[in-house]
Motif scaffolding. Structure first.
Motif, PDB file in Angstrom:
ATOM      1  N   GLU A  35       0.860  -1.191   0.000  1.00 11.29           N
ATOM      2  CA  GLU A  35       0.000   0.000   0.000  1.00 11.29           C
ATOM      3  C   GLU A  35       0.895   1.239   0.000  1.00 11.29           C
ATOM      4  O   GLU A  35       1.760   1.399   0.853  1.00 11.29           O
ATOM      5  N   ASP A  37       2.211   4.985   0.624  1.00 13.77           N
ATOM      6  CA  ASP A  37       1.955   5.922   1.715  1.00 13.77           C
ATOM      7  C   ASP A  37       1.605   7.300   1.148  1.00 13.77           C
ATOM      8  O   ASP A  37       1.499   7.463  -0.073  1.00 13.77           O
ATOM      9  N   GLN A  38       1.453   8.283   1.998  1.00 14.43           N
ATOM     10  CA  GLN A  38       1.017   9.617   1.568  1.00 14.43           C
ATOM     11  C   GLN A  38       1.979  10.275   0.578  1.00 14.43           C
ATOM     12  O   GLN A  38       1.572  11.105  -0.217  1.00 14.43           O
ATOM     13  N   LYS A  50      -1.570   9.572  -4.143  1.00 15.23           N
ATOM     14  CA  LYS A  50      -2.767   9.868  -3.340  1.00 15.23           C
ATOM     15  C   LYS A  50      -3.471  11.153  -3.774  1.00 15.23           C
ATOM     16  O   LYS A  50      -4.601  11.395  -3.380  1.00 15.23           O
ATOM     17  N   ASP A  51      -2.826  11.976  -4.592  1.00 15.16           N
ATOM     18  CA  ASP A  51      -3.408  13.255  -5.009  1.00 15.16           C
ATOM     19  C   ASP A  51      -4.373  13.137  -6.189  1.00 15.16           C
ATOM     20  O   ASP A  51      -4.974  14.130  -6.583  1.00 15.16           O
ATOM     21  N   LYS A  56      -4.601   2.825  -9.279  1.00 11.62           N
ATOM     22  CA  LYS A  56      -3.147   2.903  -9.270  1.00 11.62           C
ATOM     23  C   LYS A  56      -2.591   1.517  -9.598  1.00 11.62           C
ATOM     24  O   LYS A  56      -3.327   0.533  -9.640  1.00 11.62           O
ATOM     25  N   CYS A  70       0.605   6.232 -11.053  1.00 11.95           N
ATOM     26  CA  CYS A  70      -0.608   6.944 -10.636  1.00 11.95           C
ATOM     27  C   CYS A  70      -1.756   6.746 -11.614  1.00 11.95           C
ATOM     28  O   CYS A  70      -2.842   7.260 -11.403  1.00 11.95           O
ATOM     29  N   GLN A  94      -5.475  -1.819  -8.684  1.00 11.20           N
ATOM     30  CA  GLN A  94      -6.553  -1.734  -7.700  1.00 11.20           C
ATOM     31  C   GLN A  94      -7.876  -2.195  -8.302  1.00 11.20           C
ATOM     32  O   GLN A  94      -8.180  -1.903  -9.457  1.00 11.20           O
ATOM     33  N   GLN A 103     -10.904   8.387  -4.479  1.00  9.40           N
ATOM     34  CA  GLN A 103      -9.805   8.213  -3.528  1.00  9.40           C
ATOM     35  C   GLN A 103      -9.554   6.716  -3.315  1.00  9.40           C
ATOM     36  O   GLN A 103      -9.874   6.171  -2.255  1.00  9.40           O
ATOM     37  N   SER A 105      -8.066   3.179  -2.403  1.00 10.31           N
ATOM     38  CA  SER A 105      -7.181   2.712  -1.343  1.00 10.31           C
ATOM     39  C   SER A 105      -7.304   1.195  -1.243  1.00 10.31           C
ATOM     40  O   SER A 105      -8.407   0.658  -1.253  1.00 10.31           O
TER      41      SER A 105
END
Length: 175
Positions: A35, A37-38, A50-51, A56, A70, A94, A103, A105
């Motif tokens: 996963e 990270d930020q 993440k933006d 992804k 991305c 994903q 978003q 995740s």
């Protein structure tokens, strides 16, 4: 009690087999998706994953750290590039049937087993992109809402990468 010659031969073979299976287990564990990270950035353009909306991807090479992308167009431009020579151990995308497009995740799946939607109205970090799904019904439901055509990993082409919002957009069935 004396061991028979067959028993003497079987013990080293059994030990080697157990060691081999243990090594396979370690290799499989190393191939799990990571996963981001930020601050995880895209390997091609440095954009922070993440933006941006949309699925992804990550490539795990046989040597070195995984690379993140991305956008799935970027992933396929890398995977399908004729100059791509680095041995790949695994690719993950994903599952957009299980995570939020805006978003995303978690919910990583083996890219080679996923279903892809080409030519939908949805966009990612770089504009038109592909959707990725672990199940055909989820991919078909996405097509019903957003348009496009369902493809498998081996059906993805460089032409689709160069025109992700076009190409297969007007086809009405999976090939």
């Amino acid at each position: 009690m004396n061991a028979t010659p067959i028993a003497l031969l079987c013990k080293p073979v059994l030990i080697a087999l157990v060691a081999l299976l243990a090594a396979c287990g370690k290799e499989a564990a190393q191939l799990a998706a990571v996963e981001p990270d930020q601050g995880t950035a895209c390997a091609l353009d440095g954009m922070v994953l993440k933006d941006y909306p949309g699925p992804k991807a990550q490539i795990h090479y046989k040597e070195g750290a995984p690379e993140f992308f991305c956008d799935l167009v970027e992933l396929f431009s890398m995977v399908l590039a004729p100059e791509q020579k680095r041995p790949v151990a695994g690719i993950f995308v994903q599952d957009m049937g299980k995570t939020d497009w805006a978003q995303p995740s978690g919910h990583w799946v083996d890219a080679k087993l996923a279903y892809y939607v080409v030519g939908s109205k949805k966009t990612g970090s770089m504009g038109p992109t592909f959707g990725s799904f672990s199940s055909l019904p989820d991919a078909e439901a996405f097509v019903a809402r957003e348009g496009g055509t369902v493809k498998r990993f081996e059906q993805m082409t460089l032409d689709m990468v160069s025109q992700p919002g076009k190409g297969a957009a007007h086809e009405d069935k999976m090939h």
